[in-house]
Structures are given as C-alpha cells and as structure tokens.
Design a protein around this motif. Sequence first.
Motif, PDB file in Angstrom:
ATOM      1  N   LEU A 192      13.515   1.866 -11.120  1.00 29.28           N
ATOM      2  CA  LEU A 192      13.488   3.240 -10.427  1.00 29.28           C
ATOM      3  C   LEU A 192      12.790   3.866 -11.633  1.00 29.28           C
ATOM      4  N   ARG A 193      13.066   4.208 -13.204  1.00 24.12           N
ATOM      5  CA  ARG A 193      13.038   5.148 -14.018  1.00 24.12           C
ATOM      6  C   ARG A 193      11.355   4.509 -14.149  1.00 24.12           C
ATOM      7  N   ALA A 227       0.819  -1.682   0.271  1.00 26.22           N
ATOM      8  CA  ALA A 227       0.164  -0.019  -0.334  1.00 26.22           C
ATOM      9  C   ALA A 227       0.736   1.012  -0.229  1.00 26.22           C
ATOM     10  N   LEU A 228       1.944   1.342   0.550  1.00 22.32           N
ATOM     11  CA  LEU A 228       2.936   2.246   0.729  1.00 22.32           C
ATOM     12  C   LEU A 228       3.438   2.615  -0.749  1.00 22.32           C
ATOM     13  N   LEU A 229       3.921   1.413  -1.370  1.00 29.06           N
ATOM     14  CA  LEU A 229       4.265   1.545  -2.727  1.00 29.06           C
ATOM     15  C   LEU A 229       3.440   1.748  -3.293  1.00 29.06           C
ATOM     16  N   THR A 230       2.368   1.435  -4.022  1.00 27.90           N
ATOM     17  CA  THR A 230       1.315   1.318  -4.479  1.00 27.90           C
ATOM     18  C   THR A 230       0.361   2.720  -4.736  1.00 27.90           C
ATOM     19  N   GLY A 231      -0.429   2.718  -3.033  1.00 24.73           N
ATOM     20  CA  GLY A 231      -1.301   3.870  -2.496  1.00 24.73           C
ATOM     21  C   GLY A 231      -0.343   5.719  -2.901  1.00 24.73           C
ATOM     22  N   VAL A 232       0.318   5.420  -1.871  1.00 19.32           N
ATOM     23  CA  VAL A 232       0.773   6.745  -1.218  1.00 19.32           C
ATOM     24  C   VAL A 232       2.117   6.782  -2.267  1.00 19.32           C
ATOM     25  N   ALA A 233       2.391   6.101  -2.687  1.00 16.10           N
ATOM     26  CA  ALA A 233       3.522   6.472  -3.900  1.00 16.10           C
ATOM     27  C   ALA A 233       3.423   6.004  -5.365  1.00 16.10           C
ATOM     28  N   VAL A 285      13.259  13.318  -6.592  1.00 11.58           N
ATOM     29  CA  VAL A 285      12.257  12.448  -7.201  1.00 11.58           C
ATOM     30  C   VAL A 285      12.645  11.127  -6.664  1.00 11.58           C
ATOM     31  N   PRO A 286      13.945  10.831  -7.567  1.00  9.13           N
ATOM     32  CA  PRO A 286      14.284   9.432  -8.128  1.00  9.13           C
ATOM     33  C   PRO A 286      15.004   8.550  -6.857  1.00  9.13           C
ATOM     34  N   ALA A 287      15.567   9.981  -5.206  1.00  8.20           N
ATOM     35  CA  ALA A 287      15.873   9.565  -4.050  1.00  8.20           C
ATOM     36  C   ALA A 287      14.306   8.751  -3.054  1.00  8.20           C
ATOM     37  N   GLN A 288      14.111   9.905  -3.333  1.00  4.62           N
ATOM     38  CA  GLN A 288      12.260   9.247  -2.655  1.00  4.62           C
ATOM     39  C   GLN A 288      12.235   8.299  -3.005  1.00  4.62           C
ATOM     40  N   VAL A 289      11.470   7.686  -4.274  1.00  8.72           N
ATOM     41  CA  VAL A 289      11.551   6.586  -5.098  1.00  8.72           C
ATOM     42  C   VAL A 289      12.259   5.883  -4.456  1.00  8.72           C
ATOM     43  N   LEU A 340       5.768  12.232  -1.049  1.00 12.90           N
ATOM     44  CA  LEU A 340       5.555  10.791  -1.295  1.00 12.90           C
ATOM     45  C   LEU A 340       3.991  11.372  -2.261  1.00 12.90           C
ATOM     46  N   ARG A 341       3.025  11.452  -1.414  1.00 10.17           N
ATOM     47  CA  ARG A 341       1.463  11.643  -2.230  1.00 10.17           C
ATOM     48  C   ARG A 341       1.816  12.759  -3.316  1.00 10.17           C
ATOM     49  N   ALA A 342       2.655  13.512  -2.924  1.00  6.36           N
ATOM     50  CA  ALA A 342       2.719  14.406  -4.100  1.00  6.36           C
ATOM     51  C   ALA A 342       3.856  14.387  -5.333  1.00  6.36           C
ATOM     52  N   GLY A 343       4.351  13.209  -5.619  1.00  7.22           N
ATOM     53  CA  GLY A 343       4.537  12.606  -5.954  1.00  7.22           C
ATOM     54  C   GLY A 343       4.039  11.573  -7.476  1.00  7.22           C
ATOM     55  N   ARG A 344       2.953  11.291  -6.062  1.00  5.93           N
ATOM     56  CA  ARG A 344       1.669   9.876  -7.154  1.00  5.93           C
ATOM     57  C   ARG A 344       1.054  11.326  -7.944  1.00  5.93           C
ATOM     58  N   ASP A 345       1.260  12.166  -7.230  1.00  7.77           N
ATOM     59  CA  ASP A 345      -0.033  12.784  -7.710  1.00  7.77           C
ATOM     60  C   ASP A 345       0.670  13.933  -9.209  1.00  7.77           C
ATOM     61  N   ASP A 346       1.546  13.837  -9.341  1.00  4.95           N
ATOM     62  CA  ASP A 346       2.574  14.749 -10.405  1.00  4.95           C
ATOM     63  C   ASP A 346       3.812  15.036 -10.087  1.00  4.95           C
ATOM     64  N   GLU A 347       4.319  14.184 -10.629  1.00  8.72           N
ATOM     65  CA  GLU A 347       5.464  14.197 -10.126  1.00  8.72           C
ATOM     66  C   GLU A 347       6.760  14.918 -11.089  1.00  8.72           C
ATOM     67  N   ALA A 348       6.154  15.105 -12.357  1.00 11.56           N
ATOM     68  CA  ALA A 348       6.253  16.567 -13.102  1.00 11.56           C
ATOM     69  C   ALA A 348       6.652  17.559 -11.987  1.00 11.56           C
ATOM     70  N   ARG A 349       5.584  18.090 -11.382  1.00 15.28           N
ATOM     71  CA  ARG A 349       5.901  19.432 -10.610  1.00 15.28           C
ATOM     72  C   ARG A 349       6.891  19.573  -9.915  1.00 15.28           C
ATOM     73  N   LEU A 350       6.481  18.157  -8.902  1.00 16.34           N
ATOM     74  CA  LEU A 350       7.753  17.973  -7.669  1.00 16.34           C
ATOM     75  C   LEU A 350       8.769  18.046  -8.329  1.00 16.34           C
ATOM     76  N   ARG A 351       9.114  17.506  -9.484  1.00 25.12           N
ATOM     77  CA  ARG A 351      10.142  17.328 -10.333  1.00 25.12           C
ATOM     78  C   ARG A 351      11.144  18.440 -10.280  1.00 25.12           C
ATOM     79  N   ALA A 352      10.212  19.284 -10.980  1.00 20.25           N
ATOM     80  CA  ALA A 352       9.812  20.996 -10.984  1.00 20.25           C
ATOM     81  C   ALA A 352      10.642  22.008 -10.074  1.00 20.25           C
ATOM     82  N   SER A 353       9.563  21.586  -8.914  1.00 18.47           N
ATOM     83  CA  SER A 353       9.790  22.390  -7.609  1.00 18.47           C
ATOM     84  C   SER A 353      11.360  21.393  -7.011  1.00 18.47           C
TER      85      SER A 353
END
Lengths: 335, 293
Positions: free
Chosen positions: A108-109, A50-56, A208-212, A191-204
């Motif tokens: 990772l990718r 759930a941590l991987l699938t749902g949250v991240a 993200v890779p370290a987080q994943v 983690l939730r932010a990465g799930r919802d909009d990874e590009a935006r999190l990366r841009a800010s």
Amino acid sequence: MRGRAVRVLRPAVGAAVLAGLVAAPWSVDDYTVALLARTLALGLVAVGVALLTGVAGLPTLGQTAPYAAGAYAGAVAGGRLSDVGPVQLLVAAVAGAALAVVALPLVLRARGVVLLMITLAVGELAVVLAGRWTSVTGGTDGLAGIAPIRPLWGLPVLATDRSRYLYTLLVVAVLTGLVLLVLRTRAGLLLRAGRDDEARLRASGHRVPAQVAGVHVAAGAIAGAAGSLLVTAQQYVSPADFGFDTSALLLLGVVVGGTASVGGALVGAVLVVAARDWLFGALPGQAPLVLGVAFVVAAYLLPTARSARPAPRRSTPTARPADAPRPAAMTGVRP
Amino acid sequence: MTGVPVDPYVVPALDGVAYGLLVFVAAAGLVLCFGVAGILNLAHGLLFAIGGYTAAAVLDGGWASLAVALAVGVAAATAAGALVAVLLARVATAGHLTQALLTFGVALAGGSLLVAAFGPDDPPVRVPAALDGSVAVAGHRYAAYRLVFIVVAAALAVLLHLVVRRTRAGMLVRAAVDDAEMVATLGVSPAVVRVGVLAAAGALAGAAGVLGAPIIGPGPDTADAVLLLSLVVVVLGGLGSMTGTLLAALAVGQIQTLGVALAPSAAPFLLFAAMAVVLAVRARGLATARTAT
C-alpha cells in the motif's frame, strides 16, 4: 501529428490483431493452438500488470502470485464444485483478489523500486507455497489431468484444443474490453492522475490509498481469472508456471507494448511469450542466454523503458527513482 | 555441559544461525545496492551462484584450495558486480523498470552460462578435510564446518559494520544514500561510488557463495533461491538498514530450520506469514527507511 496517427491506427491494429487471433486455430496445428491459448492467459495477466505499472504507476513483479492463486483455485473448483467455465473463472478471480487483499498491507505505501522488490518477494513466496502445500497444489508435481470445462450450463465440454483456445480468446477479449471501458471513465482518469502527481491528487482531497487498494485488488482479480484460463487451456498446473522468469517476461511484454497501454501490454506479452516459446524450440539449451541478452538490449533500446524519467542522459548523477523526491536534500537545508 | 537433557532443537537452532548468517552476508550486498543507488539488482543471486560454482570446482579438501576458491570466487563475483554497474551506467537516468529488465537479463544470461560451463546437476562441494567431521555441542554431534562458518560469517558481519561505520569509503556510501548531489559536490563521482558499491556487493555475495557452498550448494536453482531469500530479508529488515537485515536474516534462518523442526505442516507458510506480519506492523516506515546502517 504522431498522436493523431496513433489514434487512427490503434483501432485498426486492434481489429487486425483480433481477426488474426480468431483465425489462428484454422491455420496452425493443435500444439501451437494450445500454446497460443496459454500465451493468451499470460497476456491477460499482462493486462493487469499494465494497469498497475503503466496506468497507476505501481510497478510490479508479483502478479504471478494472484495468477497462481487463481489457477489452483480454478483447478480445485473444477474438481469439487463445477465444470462450468464461468463458475471456475469467478472462483479464480475471487481467489486472486483475496490474495491481492492479503498482500495489500505490504504494497500500500511502497512505490518504485521498493514496490518492485516487495512484489517480487510476494510472487516468489507464492511459488514456494505452491510447491510445498502438497495437499492442495500437488506440490512440485502439480495437478494433472484436469477435466475440460463447459462454456455454460448445459453446453458440451470443450474437448478440443481449438474450442478451448476460442473460449480463452473470448474471455480475454471480454475482460480486456471491460478494463479499457473502465479506464475511459473517471476512475481511469484518477488512476493516471495518481501516477503523474500523487501528492497533488491527495491534496485535492482524493483518497489515494483507497484508489491504490482498488486497482491492486482489481489487477489481482484479473490475474486470478487468467490463472483459471491457464488451467482450462493446458489442463494441468504446476509451480513452474509462476516462476521468477514469468514475472520478468510479463514485465518485458508490458514494456514492449508500451507501459501505459493496456491493449499494447496484451499484444506485447503475447509476442514476447511466443518468441520465448519459439526460441526454446529453435535453440535448445541456448534460449535463456539469448533471452537474457534480449532483456539487456530491450533495456537499452525501448523508449518506454527509458522514458520513465525524462531527464537528459548525462545531467543527473544518480539513478534514484523519480518518485522519491527529497526536498530537504535539494535545498541543502538539513533538519 | 554434557549431561543436560537432550534437547532435540539445538541442532536445528544452530543450523538456523549458520543459515541466517549466510543469508545475511549474501543479502548485505543487495542492501548496499539498494540503499546507495536505488537499484534492484536481480542479478544478485547470480553473484552468489558464481561463488558457489567456484567452490565446487576448486575445493579439494585442503586449506590451500579453500584460499584459492575464496580468492577466485570473490574476484569473479566482484567483476560481475562491476559489470552490472557498467551496464547500468548507460541507463542511469532511466526508470526502475529498465533496471529490473537489465539486471534480470544479466541474471538469465549469466545463469545460462554457468549451467553451460558446469552442467545441469548440482555439483558436490568438498570442505577442507580438517573440518569434515563433527564436534560435540551440548551433547549433540554438529558439523564442524558449520560451526566454523558461524564464527567466520559473524566476523564478516562485524567487519562490514566497521567498514560502513568507520571508514571513509563507508562514510561516502552512507552520504551517497542520504544525498548523492552533495557527495558529487565533494568531488566524488556518484557513478564511481555506484560501481564501487556494486563491486563490493559482488564481493560479499561471492564470499558468501564460496563459504556457504556446503550449506546452500551451487545448482541451477541457487541464484533464484538466494535472490528470494535476500529480498525477503532486505524487505523484512527495513530496506536499507544493515542491523535490520542482520536481525531479519537470523530470524529467517530460524524460520527455515527451527520452524520446520517444530511445525513441519506449517513450515511452507511461516516465511510468508512472518513477512506479512512484520510489514503490516511497520509498513509506515518502510518506504522512507533509507539509512545505510
């Protein structure tokens, strides 16, 4: 309205479930208690799923790999290192995390269906490995007659099914509580932010890779610890515990519990596995058929399984995963 | 070429080619599903097992029975593939978790029905009597059926390449991979393309199941084993590339046969290690490689 009701009800339901689980060994027979302990170990793996699938937002079918690594590492540590439970747990968690690290370059990718595919292959390869690496794992016969553990140094060994169950319950509750606490911090938010909009999190500016990598290794450690609990509970281990059907049952449990809810995943997995075990007893020979139909029905009915993409039912012609946007295709401009 | 020094690895290497081509024909269907519809069809191994059980039930040592087995096995697996597509169509807008649940459910239920129909034991498979012997290859005796299988599977691979590359159906499939919306504007329903692709994937898996039954025999574990091999090959091959899948399948074939002959103690790790190495080297292109050929 519904959100508020859930907020009020959730702790109450959690407390009731916990109370029921604590009281369970006094109301059922030893065989069922042992079965419940195994189920709880699987529930802990589901927490990681759930941590991987749902949250991240990293769907996985491969958590059986660190689960198996932890189980064998815990069993070997029990025979050669220490009969103290937490020591075995630690060794198993490290083994699970190490396997997750090894698999990192593969996952990772990748995202979405690709990730499901790769993780499934990793999980299945781990089972093949467990079946063939006879000198360590005992091959397809597995390792039997594993000695019971002590909960701490100086305490007596856990000689009964009931005591082993309570130990398993305690560890699962502590680790799940820990995960829930961490998820309330900034780490959970990211983690939730990465799930919802990874590009935006990366841009800010977030890495993200370290987080994943971090969440993948953490889930590996949790699955590893769960493997050690499985060994503690059933006192043997074989590749059959980590098959393809286990991954799928875990996924179903997580979906039943609500993919983004860690506590729900635990309860969902326990319910699904308990239902499976009950089916195998009640309908000898027919259980896989009923279970298979249940999977199909669940895919149609469960809102969490369906809402991964909020589009109306008949408007979009493809089933392409939502996380593979192709801007060039949408505008019709081709490079 | 008789008289050359006896090379103990000729037979495992040939076996590896046969095995690799078998895995390729089985995995090609998975590549198609995945490339076109983004579907992880966990029932793919079941489609292969349907072909295998058909072969075991129908083959009686004659050529006619082989033709019948091929026709029945391919038809049944095609129908099963189309059924998966129809079931999936109802959840076309749902996420990949739903696909995984649904196709796994089909695999579980279908596998259970196969075991109920054919029994829990691995049934024996009788190859046509004319191919039941062995022939001399570079001074070694080698099973004639496997040699013929290599030729037939290679022909299938070439045919598949031509269909995907040169025919209108192949072009539509490739177009649907690149841009499903654009294909829809051409008046071709992507849903129809999807049913067609899953049925074609079933046909390939069924053909592989019938022809490959003497190599990977039908049994309760066949579906899982073939799904695993197909997954590994598809992942290794670059997720959507037919050529890559072929190369990966041939490599996996050699790992599974020559690897065991050369380094028996390391054999369990070879498949895992190969996958880790290949993916670690070319992980960058993995998630984006989405071309159908």
